[in-house]
Design a protein around this motif. Sequence first.
Motif, PDB file in Angstrom:
ATOM      1  N   HIS A  32       0.824  -1.208   0.000  1.00 23.78           N
ATOM      2  CA  HIS A  32       0.000   0.000   0.000  1.00 23.78           C
ATOM      3  C   HIS A  32       0.865   1.267   0.000  1.00 23.78           C
ATOM      4  O   HIS A  32       0.640   2.189  -0.781  1.00 23.78           O
ATOM      5  N   SER A  83       2.892   1.754  -3.155  1.00 26.22           N
ATOM      6  CA  SER A  83       2.062   2.010  -4.333  1.00 26.22           C
ATOM      7  C   SER A  83       1.394   3.375  -4.280  1.00 26.22           C
ATOM      8  O   SER A  83       1.352   4.084  -5.274  1.00 26.22           O
ATOM      9  N   TYR A  84       0.839   3.730  -3.123  1.00 30.88           N
ATOM     10  CA  TYR A  84      -0.038   4.895  -3.090  1.00 30.88           C
ATOM     11  C   TYR A  84       0.548   6.122  -2.411  1.00 30.88           C
ATOM     12  O   TYR A  84       0.072   7.233  -2.633  1.00 30.88           O
ATOM     13  N   GLN A 122       4.772   9.796 -11.249  1.00 36.19           N
ATOM     14  CA  GLN A 122       3.536   9.583 -10.497  1.00 36.19           C
ATOM     15  C   GLN A 122       2.733  10.876 -10.415  1.00 36.19           C
ATOM     16  O   GLN A 122       1.506  10.877 -10.567  1.00 36.19           O
ATOM     17  N   ASN A 128      -7.586   5.590 -10.722  1.00 38.13           N
ATOM     18  CA  ASN A 128      -7.618   6.594  -9.658  1.00 38.13           C
ATOM     19  C   ASN A 128      -8.475   6.037  -8.518  1.00 38.13           C
ATOM     20  O   ASN A 128      -9.611   6.428  -8.302  1.00 38.13           O
ATOM     21  N   LYS A 129      -7.882   5.111  -7.781  1.00 38.04           N
ATOM     22  CA  LYS A 129      -8.666   4.333  -6.813  1.00 38.04           C
ATOM     23  C   LYS A 129      -9.315   5.165  -5.726  1.00 38.04           C
ATOM     24  O   LYS A 129     -10.394   4.846  -5.244  1.00 38.04           O
ATOM     25  N   PHE A 130      -8.635   6.225  -5.307  1.00 37.96           N
ATOM     26  CA  PHE A 130      -9.171   7.005  -4.182  1.00 37.96           C
ATOM     27  C   PHE A 130      -9.970   8.218  -4.653  1.00 37.96           C
ATOM     28  O   PHE A 130     -10.346   9.065  -3.861  1.00 37.96           O
ATOM     29  N   VAL A 183      -2.667   9.684   2.644  1.00 38.83           N
ATOM     30  CA  VAL A 183      -3.528   9.264   1.526  1.00 38.83           C
ATOM     31  C   VAL A 183      -4.821   8.723   2.109  1.00 38.83           C
ATOM     32  O   VAL A 183      -4.804   7.787   2.914  1.00 38.83           O
ATOM     33  N   MET A 230      -5.183  13.616  -0.880  1.00 34.06           N
ATOM     34  CA  MET A 230      -3.760  13.326  -0.737  1.00 34.06           C
ATOM     35  C   MET A 230      -3.129  14.564  -0.144  1.00 34.06           C
ATOM     36  O   MET A 230      -3.370  15.675  -0.626  1.00 34.06           O
TER      37      MET A 230
END
Length: 565
Positions: A328, A331-332, A339, A357-359, A385, A390
């Motif tokens: 996690h 990656s994020y 990025q 765009n998962k979040f 995050v 973010m």
Amino acid sequence: MDTLCTVAECNECDFSKLSEKPRSLNMDRERQRSFDERSLSELSIGFSPRVMTRSADNANANANFSRLVIDHNPDAPFSPGRRSGFNTPRSLIGYEPHPMVGEAWDALRRSLVYFRGNPVGTIAALDSSEEELNYDQVFVRDFVPSALAFLMNGEPEIVKNFILKTLRLQSWEKKIDRFQLGEGVMPASFKVLHDPIRNTETLIADFGESAIGRVAPVDSGFWWIILLRAYTKSTGDSSLAELPECQKGMRLILSLCLSEGFDTFPTLLCADGCCMIDRRMGVYGYPIEIQALFFMALRCALVLLKQDDEGKEFVERIVKRLHALNYHMRSYFWLDLKQLNDIYRYKTEEYSHTAVNKFNVIPDSLPEWVFDFMPIRGGYFIGNVSPAKMDFRWFALGNCIAILSSLATEEQSNAIMDLIESRWEELVGEMPIKVCYPAIESHDWRIITGCDPKNTRWSYHNGGSWPVLLWLLTAACIKTGRPQIARRAIELAESRLLKDSWPEYYDGKLGRYIGKQARKFQTWSIAGYLVAKMMLEDPSHLGMISLEEDKQLKPLLRRSHSWTF
Ligand code: GLC
């Protein structure tokens, strides 16, 4: 509510050494080296139970403590490529300690706090000119650099006392009004109360119930575990960590942060101000400082926990969590030029597992400063995050701990150092190093800090420069093989710290001004300097506070190689 607690005296120890000056560097070097070489070889041992299972040759060590046993081959060469920090010349033949070092040791020893005749910690600040508030207490997080300084100087007793005392405090019933806190919560701080009439001493502890803002310190338990490993590593004495009460203390801390809930992420959800930044600063949710410390503490616990009936279950849970957390975070939370560009071009409102765009971060929420701040070469773990949010601020502690715990891959670690080098003016300026960058101002400051007058822009937690962070920066520099960066930072600190009486923090964009409400003789500024100096002088000390990448946690994300934008 009664927060008073008496703590039984700990076992007899030899405290006489604590009133001494630092030992001569040479005297200690021989003794240290035998531990350190062993420590260094442990660095290559992974933390998965499989890797850590002890070989049959090590028969005379405690079977339950296999992970502390080190398959030491004194002839095995270090790999210069990976650990170039250790090749830094032990330059120190004919080494003359800086005059500040002696002053710092004197000041550190003056800050010792005694309980029934034994040293149990160091006071946060010895500044009589300012209102004490809670600066007359021993803070768990503040004691870490003091502890490392004592360990590096071959004086482990105070560290052992501290570990045992705080452990006893953990077992006290903790309540805020009518609400009871989790059993595993470690105190933010404690102090010794003297009753001159009855001639008794008692301990009083603060678990957040007296703290400004009433937040429990999530970081204390993590630092406690990290310190227990540092102690074990540095002394080679596994008996402290093996004590049933230490094992239980660890399990209680772990129960708090490994419990199942509604979480969809492996990161730890927390309230604002639950760590070094202990005021409202928009660090609620999943702040990097806590996530990095969480990761490091889990790795340390894995080394320290016995594989008995109770410990085994925790080991399994830790291994699972580490895998998920590692994935996690890498990656994020990771941000580099590529990025950033990807986020800038994100589509929104994507549904289902195919979402990129998962979040659901809205590109318009990207702050303007980040486009200029991001160097072509370099990167960092961002501040936070969470869904549609973010926090792009850069935080020193979280990024350094990410390097030390190997939460960051080798490439990411190098990228973090690249960023520090190329944004030196912003992050270091005239005093190492900013707690976070950039400061929040105006409307954001009002909303995010709740108009906090202590945290105005470029002051205190809001972009202030904290000398204590020098030890973390130095450790990160050594780990990534860049001692010259640490030297540069230490030189800056040496030009001011003693003259300014060891301030807690500096203010201003460049960190030029002694902080508005900074305490003087702030102990962790003193200890942080000493630890930085000792690590540079003998980089093998790094083993106490650093963990090598576990080969089983393969790098999942590679640093972007497309450097042109
Ligand atoms: C301040 C800092 C905190 C520290 C305490 C004692 O509250 O924000 O991190 O532990 O002072 O020095």
